[in-house]
Design a protein around this motif. Structure first.
Motif, PDB file in Angstrom:
ATOM      1  N   HIS A 307       0.830  -1.203   0.000  1.00 41.34           N
ATOM      2  CA  HIS A 307       0.000   0.000   0.000  1.00 41.34           C
ATOM      3  C   HIS A 307       0.864   1.252   0.000  1.00 41.34           C
ATOM      4  CE1 HIS A 307      -3.416  -2.542   1.958  1.00 41.34           C
ATOM      5  NE2 HIS A 307      -3.363  -2.686   0.649  1.00 41.34           N
ATOM      6  N   GLY A 308       1.967   1.217   0.762  1.00 44.03           N
ATOM      7  CA  GLY A 308       2.847   2.379   0.804  1.00 44.03           C
ATOM      8  C   GLY A 308       3.493   2.675  -0.540  1.00 44.03           C
ATOM      9  N   LEU A 309       3.967   1.638  -1.218  1.00 47.67           N
ATOM     10  CA  LEU A 309       4.598   1.838  -2.520  1.00 47.67           C
ATOM     11  C   LEU A 309       3.584   2.217  -3.595  1.00 47.67           C
ATOM     12  CD1 LEU A 309       7.181  -1.107  -2.533  1.00 47.67           C
ATOM     13  CD2 LEU A 309       7.670   1.332  -2.265  1.00 47.67           C
ATOM     14  N   GLN A 310       2.414   1.604  -3.540  1.00 43.82           N
ATOM     15  CA  GLN A 310       1.385   1.907  -4.539  1.00 43.82           C
ATOM     16  C   GLN A 310       0.922   3.353  -4.465  1.00 43.82           C
ATOM     17  OE1 GLN A 310      -1.405  -1.200  -3.521  1.00 43.82           O
ATOM     18  NE2 GLN A 310      -0.821  -2.460  -5.269  1.00 43.82           N
ATOM     19  N   ALA A 311       1.059   3.972  -3.307  1.00 39.17           N
ATOM     20  CA  ALA A 311       0.607   5.355  -3.140  1.00 39.17           C
ATOM     21  C   ALA A 311       1.594   6.368  -3.703  1.00 39.17           C
ATOM     22  CB  ALA A 311       0.371   5.637  -1.654  1.00 39.17           C
ATOM     23  N   ILE A 312       2.785   5.902  -4.107  1.00 39.42           N
ATOM     24  CA  ILE A 312       3.813   6.807  -4.628  1.00 39.42           C
ATOM     25  C   ILE A 312       3.687   6.914  -6.143  1.00 39.42           C
ATOM     26  CG2 ILE A 312       6.286   7.250  -4.782  1.00 39.42           C
ATOM     27  CD1 ILE A 312       6.660   5.526  -2.289  1.00 39.42           C
ATOM     28  N   THR A 313       3.555   8.099  -6.655  1.00 37.44           N
ATOM     29  CA  THR A 313       3.448   8.326  -8.097  1.00 37.44           C
ATOM     30  C   THR A 313       4.703   7.835  -8.803  1.00 37.44           C
ATOM     31  OG1 THR A 313       2.078  10.286  -7.719  1.00 37.44           O
ATOM     32  CG2 THR A 313       3.122  10.067  -9.892  1.00 37.44           C
ATOM     33  N   GLY A 314       4.503   7.067  -9.871  1.00 38.74           N
ATOM     34  CA  GLY A 314       5.635   6.589 -10.655  1.00 38.74           C
ATOM     35  C   GLY A 314       6.187   5.257 -10.210  1.00 38.74           C
ATOM     36  N   VAL A 315       5.643   4.675  -9.141  1.00 36.12           N
ATOM     37  CA  VAL A 315       6.076   3.359  -8.673  1.00 36.12           C
ATOM     38  C   VAL A 315       5.080   2.312  -9.159  1.00 36.12           C
ATOM     39  CG1 VAL A 315       6.497   1.883  -6.664  1.00 36.12           C
ATOM     40  CG2 VAL A 315       7.292   4.257  -6.665  1.00 36.12           C
TER      41      VAL A 315
END
Length: 447
Positions: A307-315
């Motif tokens: 969830h943390g990584l998915q919330a970052i634009t471009g990841v």
């Protein structure tokens, strides 16, 4: 055994290197955050304790009359029973100790009396060794992938279906029991590459109907050079000995050799007694941790990381199937604008975070997922914590927002900070350098 830590912000179990301090390029140090469990897991404290206990008794096994030799032999054979019980091995199964999963799969490949069906998503160790290999291209769903496997098995006879238990790239788990039923329906046996599954989920080969299982100690918190192949005896007894040498024979004459039955048939030479004892200790410890809630702990951390990584634009997170029933603690991703090696170097040099970058010995899978150049893999284990996860997510977010604060250059496929002022400890030969091709080969793209 080391007590389980109940604080969700703390590691679930004590592992070696938990307090390791590593240098950063800015001259400071920090506690190492290990996200490379899928490659090699640190030793559990219970494992290092077992090794320390056995070391004074270390001696030759199976043929020594001395007391230390008898103790070493008993420990070695007790480990065989421990490992068999850990995976629910049946009465017709044999436990053969090897160096690692790759070794186990190559051993079995020399004993299979026919063709082997595999998926294109496999680690190279479960793709390359099989004679008469027939490759099934996985679909976007598990359900359709299973149908394709059935169609291949139905098209003509196969001796073996060889599948991964959990993808070493994405952590996604296959329905092993269903595949075992399918293989048996068409007269084949099933081998499960358990290198990534066994450290995270209990595997009972009796309940699942699995004929052969292979896994590695170095991924199961026992990094002492032992692996194992467990499965039906008949193929292993009929196959050519994996290594020709002492211990694998019943008798030898100049004109004739009578080979022993398994497991001795495939365990020639002086065995890795300490590695095998470590593997057994890890099986005991992992079973206890699973009973205490380790799987639930890992699932919480995995969800937090995803969830943390998915919330970052471009990841972008990699995924093979849209309906996998489960996933172990492996999250693989890419970051727009940065190569995987550059991301990994940045995380290490500026944040003290260890991840894996490259193609993870699964080149066909990375290519079909649209990332032929590789990706970044973060893998969790019993020593992982919420604080580690938040630190990794924060570091990736900082990279996307502000970029790296240091310069990085690629040298023969390996990214390094330039300059790199971080010192090596005396036990390591810093003159070779972590980026030296002769020291690393293709580690950055093939591990």
């Amino acid at each position: 055994m080391t007590a389980v830590l109940e604080n969700s912000c703390a590691p679930f179990a004590a592992v070696s290197g938990a307090d390791l301090q590593v240098p950063l390029v800015d001259g400071t140090t920090c506690t190492y955050a290990n996200f490379d469990y899928a490659a090699s897991a640190p030793a559990l404290d219970a494992v290092t304790d077992r090794i320390a206990e056995l070391l004074p008794y270390y001696s030759s096994v199976h043929r020594g009359a001395g007391y230390a030799s008898r103790v070493s032999t008993a420990a070695y054979e007790k480990a065989r029973v421990t490992v068999a019980n850990f995976v629910g091995a049946q009465s017709d199964s044999v436990v053969v100790f090897t160096r690692n999963t790759t070794d186990s799969l190559n051993l079995l490949a020399g004993c299979v009396p026919g063709e082997t069906v595999v998926l294109d998503i496999e680690h190279h160790a479960n793709l390359l060794p099989w004679n008469g290999r027939r490759v099934v291209v996985a679909a976007d769903s598990v359900a359709e992938t299973v149908r394709r496997i059935e169609a291949e098995l139905a098209s003509k006879p196969a001796a073996l279906l060889a599948v991964t238990g959990a993808s070493n790239v994405t952590g996604e788990v296959l329905p092993i029991e269903d595949l075992a039923d399918l293989a048996h329906r068409y007269g084949a046996r099933i081998l499960v590459d358990g290198a990534q599954l066994v450290p995270h989920r209990r595997v009972d080969i009796g309940e699942l109907g699995v004929d052969y299982l292979a896994f590695s100690g170095h991924k199961l918190y026992a990094p002492h050079g032992a692996g194992v192949l467990i499965g039906k005896r008949d193929w292993l007894d009929a196959g050519e000995p994996y290594l020709a040498g002492g211990g694998a024979v019943r008798s030898v004459r100049i004109d004739r050799t009578e080979w022993a039955l398994s497991p001795a048939r495939h365990e020639a030479g002086t065995p890795n007694v300490l590695g095998v004892a470590a593997l057994a200790a890890a099986c005991d410890a992992v079973a206890a941790h699973e009973a205490a809630g380790a799987v639930e702990h890992e699932r919480r951390l995995s969800a937090r990381l995803r969830h943390g990584l998915q919330a970052i634009t471009g990841v972008d997170l990699l995924q093979v199937w849209n309906d996998s029933p489960d996933s172990v603690g492996i999250v693989t991703f890419t970051v727009d604008g940065y190569g995987p090696g550059e991301v990994a170097a940045y995380l290490s040099a500026e944040h003290g975070i260890g991840v894996r970058d490259g193609k993870f010995c699964a080149h066909p899978l990375l290519a079909r997922l649209g990332h032929a150049g590789g990706a970044v893999r973060a893998s969790l284990g019993l020593g992982s914590s919420e604080a580690d996860v938040d630190r990794l997510v924060g570091a990736v977010e900082l990279l996307v927002q502000d970029g790296p604060s240091w310069s990085y250059e690629e040298d023969n496929g390996w990214w390094n900070p330039v300059p790199d002022p971080r010192p090596f400890p005396d036990l390591a030969d810093g003159s070779a350098g972590v980026g030296s091709p002769c020291a690393t080969g293709e580690v950055s793209i093939d591990s």
